[in-house]
Write a protein that holds these residues in place. Structure first.
Motif, PDB file in Angstrom:
ATOM      1  N   GLY A 201      93.942  20.787  28.675  1.00 35.28           N
ATOM      2  CA  GLY A 201      93.370  20.457  27.383  1.00 35.28           C
ATOM      3  C   GLY A 201      92.857  19.043  27.288  1.00 35.28           C
ATOM      4  N   GLU A 202      93.730  18.068  27.516  1.00 40.48           N
ATOM      5  CA  GLU A 202      93.350  16.671  27.362  1.00 40.48           C
ATOM      6  C   GLU A 202      92.277  16.258  28.357  1.00 40.48           C
ATOM      7  N   ALA A 203      92.219  16.909  29.497  1.00 43.31           N
ATOM      8  CA  ALA A 203      91.216  16.586  30.512  1.00 43.31           C
ATOM      9  C   ALA A 203      89.815  17.044  30.111  1.00 43.31           C
ATOM     10  N   GLY A 204      89.721  17.841  29.046  1.00 46.27           N
ATOM     11  CA  GLY A 204      88.414  18.306  28.599  1.00 46.27           C
ATOM     12  C   GLY A 204      88.301  19.802  28.470  1.00 46.27           C
ATOM     13  N   VAL A 205      89.442  20.485  28.274  1.00 50.83           N
ATOM     14  CA  VAL A 205      89.494  21.948  28.134  1.00 50.83           C
ATOM     15  C   VAL A 205      88.895  22.614  29.377  1.00 50.83           C
ATOM     16  N   TYR A 206      89.516  22.360  30.499  1.00 51.65           N
ATOM     17  CA  TYR A 206      89.116  23.013  31.752  1.00 51.65           C
ATOM     18  C   TYR A 206      89.880  24.328  31.900  1.00 51.65           C
TER      19      TYR A 206
END
Length: 423
Positions: A201-206
Motif C-alpha cells: 500500500g504505502e509503496a504505491g498500491v502495488y
C-alpha cells in the motif's frame, strides 16, 4: 484547553508545539460521519484516505460508538495482571472469524509486526532448530511495516532509515512479486519466516501477480518457513474480500475451503480492526506456532484491554453485517473504470492500479516533483481529501460504506481537478 476558531490557528499551534514528523495537507478537521469530514470552518469533504484504511466502516459508525461508550462506562483497563470478562469472548470471536487457533492482541500495527517477528524467531529456535541468534526473516523491497527501529532496519526508504542506525540484523531483502528470488533466499537454512504485504500500500498500491501469495506459501512450506501476512492496511474488507490473501472470495469470514484463499502461518491485523475508534492490533496463528510464547516473554499493558476488545468485536460485526467486502469490490471496479478513462484522456496521469477500494493513480511526473501534492491540494479545494505517496502517486481509499452515487460524484471531482492541470 485553547478553543480552535480557525484552521490557521490550529496549524500554527501544531507547528510551534508539535514534532515535525508529518507533513499534512493544509486542512484542519473537526468532525466526521460516514464518508464525510468537516473542517473547522464547516466545509465538508469526501474522505478518500480513510485514515490510511483505519476507518473502513466510516467515521463515527454508530454501532461501534455505542459499544465504546457502553464499555467505557463499565471497565476500560485492568492490565494483563488480571483476567477481564471481555478478553476471552474477544479472543474466541476473532480466532473463529479469521480461522486460527490463537490470537495475541496488541495496540498498534507496528507492535503487531514486532510481535510477529519475535514469535517467528522463537519458533525458529525452538521448533525448526535454528542456532540461537542466527534466525533470518525474508522481507520484500519497498515494504512498509511501520517505523520502529527494528522495522526501519529492513526498509529501503532512506528518509525513514537515515541517521537512525545502528540497524537490527537478521533480515534478507528480495524484490517484491518475485517467486524465484524468494526460492533462492529460502535456500538459507537459517530462514524462519517470510514477512510480506499481500498488496504494497504505502509503496504505491502495488498489486502482485494473482498467484504470488499462493506460490510464496508453497515455497515457504517446502523449506519449513513461516509465511507472515501483514494485512494491517489491506485487511478488513479493504481489497474487496475480508483479507487480501482471500483472493477473489467475498465471504465475510476466512475459509480454507475457498480455492483462492491462501492461509498464512501468521496474520497481522490493525487499523480497521477497531473502525478507527481505538488502537487495536492482533497477531493470529495456530497452536504449534503461538505455543512458543510463555508468560513474561511478550506483552503490553493495554494489549487485550476490555475497551479495545469490545470495540474490535463491534467493528468486525459491522464489516460482516453490512457486506463491506462486496461493496468494496463493486465500487473498486467502477472506480478503476472511471480513472482509466482519465488516463486515456489526459497526459498528466499515466496509470491506475489497485484492488477493491485500495487504488492509486500514477501522475506523469517524477517522484521529486510537487505535481501529485499540488493535485491533492486542488482536490481538497474541490471537496475531496487524498494524499500522495512516493512523490508522484496518489492513493485513493474511501470508507467502504460509500454508495455508488457518492463514488461517481467523487470521480467527477477528480476528473474536474485533473482536467484543470492538463497542459
Amino acid at each position: 484547553m485553547q478553543t480552535i476558531t480557525s484552521s490557521n490557528q490550529a496549524i500554527a499551534l501544531e507547528d510551534k508545539y508539535g514534532a515535525h514528523n508529518y507533513h499534512p495537507l493544509p486542512v484542519v478537521l473537526a468532525k466526521g460521519e460516514g464518508v464525510f469530514l468537516w473542517d473547522v470552518e464547516g466545509k465538508r469533504y469526501y474522505d478518500f484516505l480513510s485514515a490510511y484504511s483505519a476507518v473502513n466502516q466510516g467515521h463515527c459508525h454508530p454501532r461501534i460508538k455505542d459499544a465504546l461508550i457502553e464499555q467505557a462506562s463499565t471497565l476500560t483497563l485492568t492490565s494483563r495482571a488480571f483476567h477481564n470478562d471481555v478478553l476471552g469472548p474477544f479472543e474466541k470471536y476473532i480466532t473463529e472469524y479469521f480461522g486460527f487457533d490463537k490470537v495475541l492482541p496488541m495496540n498498534t500495527g507496528a507492535e503487531g509486526v514486532e510481535t510477529a517477528i519475535k514469535i517467528a524467531r522463537k519458533w525458529g529456535y525452538e521448533k525448526k532448530g535454528v542456532d540461537e541468534n542466527q534466525a533470518k526473516i525474508i522481507v520484500a523491497e519497498n515494504n512498509f511495516h511501520g517505523r520502529t527501529t527494528t522495522i526501519i532496519s529492513f526498509s529501503n526508504d532512506e528518509n525513514a532509515r537515515r541517521n537512525f542506525g545502528p540497524y537490527t540484523a537478521g533480515f534478507i531483502k528480495i524484490p517484491y512479486d518475485d517467486v524465484d528470488a524468494l526460492k533462492e533466499a529460502l535456500s538459507d537454512p537459517d530462514v524462519v519466516a517470510f514477512l510480506v504485504e499481500p498488496i504494497q500500500g504505502e509503496a504505491g498500491v502495488y498489486v502482485p501477480s494473482d498467484d504470488y501469495i499462493k506460490q510464496a506459501k508453497a515455497a515457504c512450506e517446502a523449506k519449513n518457513v513461516l509465511l507472515i501476512a501483514d494485512e494491517i492496511q489491506t485487511g478488513i474488507a479493504r481489497t474487496g474480500s475480508l483479507l487480501a490473501v482471500c483472493g477473489n472470495c467475498t465471504c465475510e469470514k476466512s475459509c480454507e475451503k475457498q480455492a483462492t484463499y491462501t492461509k498464512p502461518d501468521m496474520l497481522i491485523l490493525g487499523k480497521a480492526i477497531s473502525g478507527g475508534f481505538y488502537p487495536v492490533s492482533a497477531v493470529l496463528a495456530d497452536d504449534h506456532i503461538m505455543g512458543v510464547i510463555k508468560p513474561g516473554q511478550h506483552g503490553s499493558t493495554f494489549g487485550g484491554n476490555p475497551l479495545g476488545a469490545k470495540v474490535a468485536m463491534a467493528a468486525l460485526e459491522v464489516v460482516s453485517d453490512e457486506n463491506l467486502a462486496q461493496n468494496a469490490r463493486k465500487l473498486g471496479e467502477l472506480f478503476r473504470v472511471r480513472m482509466q478513462k482519465l488516463v486515456d484522456r489526459y497526459t498528466i496521469v499515466k496509470l491506475v492500479r489497485g484492488k477493491g477500494l485500495l487504488n492509486a493513480v500514477v501522475v506523469n511526473d517524477t517522484e521529486e516533483s510537487s505535481t501529485a501534492w499540488d493535485i491533492c491540494v486542488a482536490l481538497k479545494d474541490n471537496g475531496l481529501l487524498a494524499k500522495p505517496t512516493h512523490g508522484n502517486i496518489i492513493r485513493f481509499a474511501p470508507p467502504l460504506v460509500m454508495t455508488e452515487e457518492q463514488l461517481h460524484e467523487c470521480c467527477d471531482i477528480i476528473e474536474k481537478t485533473i482536467a484543470a492541470f492538463e497542459k
